[in-house]
Design an enzyme around this catalytic site. Structure first.
Site, mmCIF file in Angstrom:
data_model
loop_
_atom_site.group_PDB
_atom_site.id
_atom_site.type_symbol
_atom_site.label_atom_id
_atom_site.label_comp_id
_atom_site.label_asym_id
_atom_site.label_seq_id
_atom_site.Cartn_x
_atom_site.Cartn_y
_atom_site.Cartn_z
ATOM 1 N N GLY A 1 76.129 -8.453 9.580
ATOM 2 C CA GLY A 1 75.858 -9.767 10.250
ATOM 3 C C GLY A 1 76.783 -10.281 10.921
ATOM 4 N N ASN A 2 76.547 -11.598 11.426
ATOM 5 C CA ASN A 2 77.432 -12.085 12.359
ATOM 6 C C ASN A 2 77.507 -13.700 12.063
ATOM 7 O OD1 ASN A 2 75.360 -13.802 14.039
ATOM 8 N ND2 ASN A 2 74.577 -11.626 14.314
ATOM 9 N N ARG A 3 78.404 -14.601 12.987
ATOM 10 C CA ARG A 3 78.990 -15.704 12.796
ATOM 11 C C ARG A 3 77.837 -16.817 13.092
ATOM 12 N NH1 ARG A 3 84.012 -16.216 11.015
ATOM 13 N NH2 ARG A 3 85.197 -14.214 11.128
ATOM 14 N N SER A 4 76.845 -16.529 13.584
ATOM 15 C CA SER A 4 75.922 -17.360 14.202
ATOM 16 C C SER A 4 75.171 -18.518 13.017
ATOM 17 C CB SER A 4 74.695 -16.824 14.937
ATOM 18 O OG SER A 4 73.694 -17.839 15.535
ATOM 19 N N ALA B 1 71.668 -14.501 17.773
ATOM 20 C CA ALA B 1 72.694 -13.574 18.043
ATOM 21 C C ALA B 1 71.985 -12.114 17.032
ATOM 22 C CB ALA B 1 73.990 -13.955 17.203
#
Ligand SMILES: Cc1cc2nc3c(=O)[nH]c(=O)nc-3n(C[C@H](O)[C@H](O)[C@H](O)COP(=O)(O)O)c2cc1C
Length: 404
Positions: A208-211, A275
């Site tokens: 995943g990512n931090r968005s 993102a």
């Protein structure tokens, strides 16, 4: 300057009781409110409640205090008219210009922004008559916020619920703050992606990512307040649905692509603020991947996800559709942004610098908006809604040129 003057129209829906809370919120935040209920709505909340809470008379007919000509004066003097709840009947009357009570007269004499917050059973909302009335009102510049999904009058649930009073209040506040600029996206449909995709590795793990989705949600809220019909494709966000916005929840990049392409068919603008993972695990393990004594973990092979921004830029679902991308960069921010704008073929690219403590999850943002005509607009550090409005300013200008 006196207090902003708000007319709160209340029509005969079961959600009329929620308008008491909206009235409270408006008066407590320094607005002068005149409530104009319909006769039908008094079956749900009585005139005395409106008069006592607003400090103003709350008649329903044009035949009361005739010497003050209220059927003209109330609308003319208003800075904002908000109808909450707006019944199917009220939307029909407003769309057709009927004027058989004080509220409908007020709607015809008002020259200020008008916000409708419809609430009704799903069948009534989805009926082509209601949908056409809503489209007419939007085309004429009214802000019609989408009903929420949830419990309706009886035991049934569906789309048609009045959004929370606090959320309607926020829409009113934003519309009032725009003043003469008005709802410049009225009659437009915009699609916004927000959040960050998650690419599953096994049933418990993902890439995943931090968005956080906050920038995309700010875009959705500001577009709604500027009168747009908004579809928000939200990937893994923990944020509450913004009032008046259709929210489609997705998990992975492939799901996000399907949802965006599905909604973009009649969209005037698509803003890709999410993102989206560039890669996903090549193999999804049906069971949890276990540690094995004495063995190194197997490498995770990745495959490319489709480039959704490039795809919608290359194959515009309708002529003149505006496509906006975001580029989160850690270094050579502007140079990378310019290259990405050319490569993706979108109209605008919002470039910002990211890092663990920058942008992601924060309430604030700063960016440069690069345009395909070579213009570059820096937007100073500030709330994400300010950046959102700066983006919509540019989208609205392009849409106006398209229709001119
Ligand atoms: C218990 C009850 C609840 C109602 N709720 C709604 C509603 O939520 N939305 C709606 O459009 N009409 C609703 N109606 C129907 C309206 O009250 C009816 O169409 C009325 O003519 C609306 O008048 P007005 O638009 O002048 O207020 C309801 C009626 C009853 C009896």
């Amino acid at each position: 300057m006196g207090k902003p003057k708000v007319v709160l129209g209340v029509s005969g829906g079961i959600a009329a009781y929620k308008a008491c809370e909206l009235l409270r919120r408006l008066t407590e935040s320094g607005h002068e409110v005149r409530v104009v209920p319909t006769a039908a709505s008094l079956n749900f909340v009585g005139e005395a409640t409106w008069a006592a809470l607003s400090g103003n008379p709350a008649g329903t007919q044009v035949w009361e205090t005739v010497h003050e000509v209220p059927h003209v004066r109330i609308g003319q003097g208003a800075d904002l008219v908000v109808v909450a709840p707006a019944t199917a009947d009220m939307l029909a009357k407003a769309a057709h210009g009927l004027a058989d009570d004080l509220l409908t007269n007020t709607l015809l004499t008002a020259r200020c922004p008008v916000v409708f917050a419809p609430a009704m059973h799903t069948e009534m909302w989805e009926h082509p008559a209601t949908q056409e009335n809503v489209a007419t009102l939007r085309r004429r510049g009214a802000v019609v916020i989408e009903p929420a999904v949830g419990r309706l009058t009886g035991k049934d649930t569906g789309k048609g619920r009045l959004p929370d009073p606090e959320e309607i209040y926020e829409v009113c506040r934003r519309v009032l703050a725009r003043g003469a600029a008005g709802p410049d996206l009225a009659g437009r449909h915009v699609v916004i992606s927000a959040g960050g995709t998650r690419e599953p590795l096994d049933p418990v793990r993902f890439l995943g990512n931090r968005s956080s989705g906050k920038q995309g949600y700010a875009l959705a809220r500001t577009a709604a307040a500027r009168g747009a019909r908004v579809t928000l494709v939200a990937a893994n966000t923990a944020l509450p649905d913004p009032a008046g916005v259709d929210v489609v929840r997705v998990g992975t990049a492939l799901q996000l692509r399907e949802a965006v392409l599905g909604a973009a068919g009649d969209a005037d603008a698509v803003v890709m603020a999410a993102a989206v993972a560039d890669f996903r695990p090549a193999v999804y393990a049906d069971g949890k991947i276990k540690k094995k004594d004495g063995q190194e973990p197997a490498p995770v092979n990745l495959v490319r996800n489709p480039d959704i921004l490039a795809e919608i830029s290359a194959e515009r679902a309708r002529e003149g559709q505006i496509v906006v991308g975001f580029a989160a960069e850690t270094d050579d921010v502007l140079a990378n942004g310019r290259t990405k704008l050319a490569r993706k073929g979108c109209d605008l690219l919002v470039v910002n610098e990211v890092g663990e403590t920058k942008t992601f999850g924060s309430e604030e943002n700063e960016a440069v908006i690069l345009a395909s005509d070579g213009t570059e607009t820096p937007v100073a550090h500030g709330p994400k809604e300010a950046l959102a409005d700066a983006i919509w300013d540019r989208v609205a200008a392009r849409l106006a040129r398209r229709t001119a």
